[in-house]
Design a protein around this motif. Structure first.
Motif: not given
Length: 276
Positions: A245, A225, A269, A271, A247, A227
């Motif tokens: 993912t 992931k 996302y 986010d 993000d 971010e």
């Protein structure tokens, strides 16, 4: 090394004398990367090697902006900073070796310069903060990259080491503990170890878990992931085994070339860090 202390004082005195009698500073000192007197003293001690090390720093800055977005070279404590420090050291060692230095000499000189940047503004004492420990550790890991054949190979290796999940989010105590020594010895090892002779983790470390932005071009095969606090731009391939993912706080942009192979799992996302 600039030890014992009297050698350092002697070099600073030489620097003052050169300035006072009208000698110009070398050209590369007119555009410093953030010099303190300790770095300046080393530049006079190693006049042939200093420009190569400074050039490596400028190249590392440019590559950091290329991989992490414009302005990433000025960010601290995160993955882009880990990439920049490790790349600077790896490039600098290679430049000195290409100029004729043997492996031990190249590592020693680069270690002296890059450690000196972690000193206070007066150049008299190492700044013993989490940020300095992070930089010194990542410098050391970078100097262990001795046998790459092309710059692209080096860039790919260190970029993958610098982004999740290859980079470890650590506190000051955890960085020091990873060197398997008491606190004072760990600081000495971080500052003065030339290359990979010390048996430490070859993982890069960061303090801030949130990367600002990413430009992803590499095939991903694992569960991961990403971010970031601004944006992700991707033109990479997700293999069938990948579970990925993306993000980002502002946007995720899937550019031509992005492909999620059948069997992979992909989510995106808008986010940002630390939420979903």
């Amino acid at each position: 090394m600039l030890k014992p202390f009297f050698l350092y004082v002697f070099l600073l005195c030489c620097l003052s004398v050169k300035a006072s009698i009208g000698h110009q500073l070398p050209l590369f000192l007119s555009k410093p990367l953030g010099l303190n007197p300790r770095v300046e003293a080393l530049a006079f001690m190693y006049p042939a090697q200093a420009p190569l090390i400074f050039d490596a720093g400028n190249e590392a800055n440019a590559y950091t902006d290329q991989f992490f977005g414009v302005g990433a070279q000025s960010q601290n404590d995160n993955s882009s900073n880990a990439f920049r420090h490790s790349l600077w050291n790896a490039l600098a060692v290679k430049k000195l070796k290409d100029a004729g230095a043997n492996d031990a000499t190249a590592n020693d000189i680069v270690q002296q310069f890059t450690s000196a940047y972690e000193y206070n503004d007066a150049g008299t004492a190492l700044v013993k903060t989490a940020a300095s420990a992070m930089d010194l550790h990542n410098n050391l890991v970078g100097r262990s990259f001795k046998n790459y054949t092309t710059v692209n190979q080096l860039l790919d290796s260190l970029f993958l080491k610098s982004i999740e999940p290859k980079v470890i989010t650590s506190t000051l105590s955890q960085i020091l503990a990873s060197h398997n020594a008491d606190v004072n010895t760990a600081w000495d090892l971080l500052e003065n170890t030339d290359s990979s002779g010390l048996n430490v983790s070859k993982f890069l470390v960061r303090i801030d878990p949130c990367t600002v932005s990413l430009a992803l071009n590499h095939t991903i095969t694992d569960t991961v992931k990403f971010e970031v606090s601004t944006n992700i731009q991707a033109q990479n391939i997700l293999s069938p085994s990948a579970k990925v993912t993306y993000d980002a706080q502002n946007y995720v942009l899937l550019n031509p070339g992005f492909k999620a192979d059948q069997g992979s799992t992909f989510s995106a996302y808008v986010d940002g860090c630390g939420n979903k």
